[in-house]
Design an enzyme around this catalytic site. Structure first.
Site, short mmCIF file in Angstrom:
data_model
loop_
_atom_site.label_atom_id
_atom_site.label_comp_id
_atom_site.label_asym_id
_atom_site.label_seq_id
_atom_site.Cartn_x
_atom_site.Cartn_y
_atom_site.Cartn_z
N HIS A 1 0.85 -1.19 0.00
CA HIS A 1 0.00 0.00 0.00
C HIS A 1 0.88 1.23 0.00
O HIS A 1 1.97 1.21 0.58
CB HIS A 1 -0.92 0.01 1.24
CG HIS A 1 -2.07 0.93 1.08
ND1 HIS A 1 -2.00 2.26 1.41
CD2 HIS A 1 -3.31 0.71 0.59
CE1 HIS A 1 -3.16 2.82 1.14
NE2 HIS A 1 -3.97 1.92 0.63
N ASP B 1 -7.99 -5.15 -0.61
CA ASP B 1 -8.47 -6.02 -1.69
C ASP B 1 -8.14 -7.49 -1.47
O ASP B 1 -8.55 -8.33 -2.25
CB ASP B 1 -7.86 -5.56 -3.02
CG ASP B 1 -8.45 -4.24 -3.47
OD1 ASP B 1 -9.66 -4.07 -3.29
OD2 ASP B 1 -7.70 -3.38 -3.96
#
Ligand code: COA
Length: 384
Positions: free
Chosen positions: A270, A321
């Protein structure tokens, strides 16, 4: 007459790759504390909202900056129900979409078309923009479910007045009401995805809104940004990866080969979080629960194997996700709808940011650090 061109502007600092660390907006909507793994919406911790709130209340919070009183929430639920009817012309348009169209492309195109049938689309006052935001939030789930029905050769299922948005979406998708638990899990998934500060699609929405384009245009652009595999597209790719791996025993070998081939592993890493994404804590729980409830635990086992190896090898954590796809898959939702579902939720944050942008607008127009030559002499075509 030519504008005076500033030939040698003071050289701006070199742009950080991907604008990492650049602060590009003032916002009270949401904040990501990447070092500590904390996500807040308008001051409320995401864990508190996931535990106690629901999607409709969360949308209200994002738009108004405070939790609604009971009557306000009821009025908002009614407004969503009254605005969920998609214009028949747009439904006809969807019926003509190629059946093999990407659902994200179908959603992007349908949302863009909605503007034709909203006479108030260009009203950017707070009141007008809230009306458009309500329509978009109410209609996105209807559009996603309608395209799914139509591409399978069926007819759209009408939303049920009085049902919550999450339950209604699953009903419209599958033609039968979901169990209470499934509707609840899906509702929490929507809460978890509703906003994430200045992510790529939200930034896109703000840039478009900053030109004083209307909300439909800004949301259409945001959907395009979300569709990429580095952003919302990752959830589908995680499930594709699990299907390719096939069984928990194969997970470690598959991952080692993929890392050796320098592949990016979907669902990991991320830009902001340097620790566990707080949303993945909930999604992990749901992935496990859904697997156990369906007697299909292999997806969760694979995810856990991959997570251990990835942390050992690369010190990377799963992102939002990573687990959501397996939970959706176990709800019987087709893989290519995972990203449109992300949009069904994130539209809350997009529209919240657009409202904020309109309320205190200045055109967003940064500079580029020009790295090309200057002063070249034009050479006529015949002489090149
Ligand atoms: N798999 C393998 N390696 C990864 C990785 C992943 N998913 N994510 C990051 N890395 C590695 C990079 O290769 C890079 O290593 P290097 O410094 O040795 O080259 C390092 O970690 C930094 O990654 P980088 O791609 O520069 O980070 P970013 O901030 O630009 O990108 C993402 C962030 C999310 C786009 C990136 O982590 C990614 O592509 N993840 C997979 C897609 C995904 O899940 N997206 C959903 C985001 S919520």
């Amino acid at each position: 007459m030519m504008d005076k061109v500033e030939n040698k502007p003071a050289a701006p600092a070199k742009a950080p790759a991907g604008l990492e660390g650049v602060v590009a907006a003032e916002s009270s909507i949401g904040d990501v504390d990447g070092a500590n793994g904390v996500l807040i919406y308008q001051g409320y911790d995401i864990h508190d909202l996931a535990e106690h709130s629901n999607f409709e209340e969360t949308v209200y919070l994002l738009w108004h900056g405070r939790l609604p009183a009971r009557e306000e929430l009821e009025a908002f639920r009614r407004a969503l129900a009254e605005n969920q009817t998609v214009p028949e012309e747009v439904m006809d348009f969807i019926r003509r979409f190629p059946r093999d169209a990407e659902p994200m492309d179908a959603l992007r195109t349908a949302v863009s078309a909605l503007a034709f049938y909203d006479a108030g689309a260009r009203d950017l006052s707070r009141e007008g923009a809230l009306r458009a935001a309500t329509k978009l939030t109410a209609q996105l789930p209807v559009l996603v479910a309608a395209f799914e029905r139509v591409r399978k050769g069926g007819e759209p299922v009408a939303p049920r007045p009085g049902a919550g948005l999450a339950s209604n979406f699953l009903h419209m998708l599958k033609g039968e009401p979901p169990s209470e638990r499934e509707a609840h899990i899906f509702d929490v998934c929507l809460v978890l995805h509703a906003d994430h500060e200045l992510n790529a699609s939200t930034f896109t929405a703000r840039v478009v809104a900053g030109t004083l384009a209307d909300m439909y245009g800004a949301v259409t652009a945001a959907i395009a940004a979300l569709s990429g595999p580095l952003h919302g597209g990752a959830n589908t790719n995680v499930m594709k990866m699990l299907l390719e791996i096939g069984s928990p025993e194969r997970a470690e070998g598959w991952l080692r080969d993929a890392l050796a081939a320098k592949k990016k592993i979907m669902g990991f890493g991320h830009r902001v979080y340097r620790t566990e994404d707080p949303r993945s804590v909930w999604l992990r729980r749901f992935s496990r629960e859904m697997g156990e409830a369906r007697g299909e635990t292999k997806w969760f086992e694979m995810l856990e194997r991959l997570r251990e190896v990835m942390f050992r090898e690369k010190k990377l954590y799963p992102n939002v996700d990573y687990y959501s796809g397996s939970a959706y898959h176990l709800m019987g939702i087709p893989l290519d709808l995972f990203t449109p579902i992300f949009a069904v939720s994130r539209v809350a944050g997009w529209t919240g940011h657009i409202l904020e942008q309109y309320a205190n607008n200045r055109l967003i127009r940064p500079r580029a650090n020009y790295t090309g030559p200057r002063g070249l002499k034009y050479v006529p075509l015949d002489e090149r």
